[in-house]
Scaffold this motif. Structure first.
Motif, short mmCIF file in Angstrom:
data_model
loop_
_atom_site.label_atom_id
_atom_site.label_comp_id
_atom_site.label_asym_id
_atom_site.label_seq_id
_atom_site.Cartn_x
_atom_site.Cartn_y
_atom_site.Cartn_z
N LEU A 90 -23.23 12.55 38.15
CA LEU A 90 -21.93 12.70 38.77
C LEU A 90 -21.99 13.74 39.89
CD1 LEU A 90 -18.92 12.15 39.01
CD2 LEU A 90 -18.56 13.76 37.13
N ALA A 91 -22.69 14.84 39.62
CA ALA A 91 -22.79 15.90 40.63
C ALA A 91 -23.49 15.38 41.89
CB ALA A 91 -23.52 17.12 40.06
N GLU A 92 -24.55 14.60 41.73
CA GLU A 92 -25.24 14.03 42.89
C GLU A 92 -24.31 13.12 43.68
OE1 GLU A 92 -28.02 14.41 44.46
OE2 GLU A 92 -29.40 15.32 43.05
N ALA A 93 -23.52 12.31 42.99
CA ALA A 93 -22.60 11.40 43.66
C ALA A 93 -21.52 12.19 44.41
CB ALA A 93 -21.96 10.45 42.66
N LEU A 94 -21.02 13.24 43.79
CA LEU A 94 -20.01 14.07 44.45
C LEU A 94 -20.58 14.72 45.70
CD1 LEU A 94 -18.38 15.68 41.30
CD2 LEU A 94 -17.23 14.13 42.92
N LEU A 95 -21.81 15.21 45.60
CA LEU A 95 -22.45 15.84 46.75
C LEU A 95 -22.66 14.82 47.87
CD1 LEU A 95 -23.67 18.38 47.98
CD2 LEU A 95 -25.83 17.77 46.88
N ALA A 96 -23.10 13.63 47.51
CA ALA A 96 -23.31 12.59 48.51
C ALA A 96 -22.01 12.21 49.20
CB ALA A 96 -23.94 11.35 47.86
N ALA A 97 -20.90 12.35 48.48
CA ALA A 97 -19.58 12.03 49.05
C ALA A 97 -19.01 13.21 49.84
CB ALA A 97 -18.62 11.63 47.93
N GLY A 98 -19.77 14.32 49.93
CA GLY A 98 -19.30 15.47 50.69
C GLY A 98 -18.36 16.37 49.93
N ARG A 99 -18.26 16.16 48.64
CA ARG A 99 -17.35 16.96 47.80
C ARG A 99 -18.15 18.07 47.14
NH1 ARG A 99 -14.49 12.08 44.69
NH2 ARG A 99 -13.65 13.79 43.44
N ARG A 100 -18.60 19.04 47.98
CA ARG A 100 -19.52 20.09 47.57
C ARG A 100 -19.00 20.96 46.42
NH1 ARG A 100 -23.67 21.51 50.48
NH2 ARG A 100 -24.16 20.69 52.52
N ALA A 101 -17.79 21.41 46.51
CA ALA A 101 -17.25 22.31 45.47
C ALA A 101 -17.21 21.61 44.12
CB ALA A 101 -15.87 22.80 45.87
N GLU A 102 -16.76 20.37 44.11
CA GLU A 102 -16.71 19.62 42.85
C GLU A 102 -18.12 19.36 42.33
OE1 GLU A 102 -13.48 16.38 42.87
OE2 GLU A 102 -13.84 16.87 44.99
N ALA A 103 -19.04 19.05 43.24
CA ALA A 103 -20.43 18.83 42.85
C ALA A 103 -21.02 20.09 42.22
CB ALA A 103 -21.25 18.39 44.06
N ALA A 104 -20.74 21.24 42.82
CA ALA A 104 -21.24 22.51 42.28
C ALA A 104 -20.67 22.79 40.90
CB ALA A 104 -20.92 23.65 43.24
N ASP A 105 -19.38 22.51 40.71
CA ASP A 105 -18.76 22.71 39.40
C ASP A 105 -19.41 21.82 38.34
OD1 ASP A 105 -17.01 24.58 40.44
OD2 ASP A 105 -15.33 23.18 40.61
N GLU A 106 -19.55 20.55 38.68
CA GLU A 106 -20.15 19.59 37.74
C GLU A 106 -21.60 19.95 37.44
OE1 GLU A 106 -19.93 16.76 35.04
OE2 GLU A 106 -18.22 17.21 36.35
N ALA A 107 -22.36 20.30 38.47
CA ALA A 107 -23.76 20.68 38.27
C ALA A 107 -23.86 21.96 37.45
CB ALA A 107 -24.46 20.86 39.62
N GLY A 108 -22.93 22.88 37.64
CA GLY A 108 -22.92 24.11 36.85
C GLY A 108 -22.71 23.84 35.37
N ARG A 109 -21.80 22.94 35.07
CA ARG A 109 -21.57 22.57 33.66
C ARG A 109 -22.81 21.92 33.07
NH1 ARG A 109 -16.40 21.78 35.59
NH2 ARG A 109 -16.69 19.61 36.22
N ALA A 110 -23.42 21.01 33.81
CA ALA A 110 -24.62 20.34 33.33
C ALA A 110 -25.78 21.33 33.17
CB ALA A 110 -25.01 19.21 34.29
N HIS A 111 -25.86 22.29 34.11
CA HIS A 111 -26.92 23.30 34.05
C HIS A 111 -26.79 24.15 32.79
CE1 HIS A 111 -29.16 26.94 35.26
NE2 HIS A 111 -29.85 26.10 36.02
N ARG A 112 -25.57 24.56 32.48
CA ARG A 112 -25.36 25.35 31.25
C ARG A 112 -25.75 24.55 30.00
NH1 ARG A 112 -21.20 26.87 34.51
NH2 ARG A 112 -19.70 25.39 33.63
N GLU A 113 -25.37 23.29 29.96
CA GLU A 113 -25.70 22.44 28.81
C GLU A 113 -27.20 22.21 28.72
OE1 GLU A 113 -24.88 20.36 25.32
OE2 GLU A 113 -23.67 21.75 26.49
N ALA A 114 -27.85 21.99 29.85
CA ALA A 114 -29.30 21.81 29.86
C ALA A 114 -30.00 23.07 29.34
CB ALA A 114 -29.79 21.46 31.26
N GLY A 115 -29.47 24.23 29.69
CA GLY A 115 -30.03 25.48 29.19
C GLY A 115 -29.85 25.60 27.69
N ARG A 116 -28.69 25.23 27.21
CA ARG A 116 -28.41 25.28 25.77
C ARG A 116 -29.37 24.38 25.00
NH1 ARG A 116 -25.91 22.80 21.86
NH2 ARG A 116 -25.14 21.04 23.04
N LEU A 117 -29.70 23.22 25.60
CA LEU A 117 -30.57 22.25 24.95
C LEU A 117 -32.05 22.53 25.18
CD1 LEU A 117 -28.60 19.00 25.83
CD2 LEU A 117 -28.71 20.16 23.60
#
Length: 124
Positions: A1-28
Motif C-alpha cells: 500500500l505504501a508503494e502504491a501511495l508513493l507512486a500516486a504522489g501521496r508521500r505523507a500517506e505513504a510515509a505513515d503507512e510505511a512507518g506502521r509496516a516498519h514497526r510491525e516488521a521490527g516486532r516480527l
C-alpha cells in the motif's frame, strides 16, 4: 500500500503507512522487510530529502549532471569554465544537500529522486 501511495504522489500517506509496516516488521523480526521499508521511508519523506534536493542551485545541477557522467573535478571545471577547486566546492555542497557519503551515492540519489535522468546525463 505504501508503494502504491508513493507512486500516486501521496508521500505523507505513504510515509505513515510505511512507518506502521516498519514497526510491525521490527516486532516480527523481519529484517529484510524492514530494510526495504527503510528505503521506502527515505523516498517518501518529502520534507527531509525532497526539499534538500530542490535546494540545489542551477550550477550544482550542472555539476551533478557531469558527476553522473563520471567526470573528475578538473574535467567538470574545464567543461563549466570554473576552477577544479570551485567544482570541488560544488560537489561538496551537492553531497551535503543530498545527504550522500560519496559522489556515486549522490548520483544514485539524484536518479532516484528524478533530479537527473539517463537522457539528461548523456546530453552533455
Amino acid at each position: 500500500l505504501a508503494e502504491a501511495l508513493l507512486a500516486a504522489g501521496r508521500r505523507a500517506e505513504a510515509a505513515d503507512e510505511a512507518g506502521r509496516a516498519h514497526r510491525e516488521a521490527g516486532r516480527l523480526g523481519a529484517t529484510p522487510l524492514r530494510e526495504r521499508l527503510d528505503d521506502l521511508l527515505r523516498r517518501a519523506r518529502p520534507a527531509e530529502t525532497g526539499d534538500r534536493a530542490a535546494s540545489l542551485t542551477a550550477r550544482e545541477r550542472d555539476v551533478l549532471r557531469l558527476l553522473a557522467l563520471g567526470r573528475s573535478n578538473r574535467q567538470i571545471g574545464e567543461e563549466l569554465f570554473i576552477t577544479a577547486k570551485t567544482a570541488s566546492v560544488h560537489v561538496s555542497n551537492i553531497l551535503a544537500k543530498l545527504e550522500a557519503a560519496s559522489r556515486t551515492e549522490a548520483v544514485a540519489v539524484a536518479y532516484r529522486q528524478g533530479l537527473i535522468t539517463p537522457e539528461t546525463a548523456g546530453s552533455g
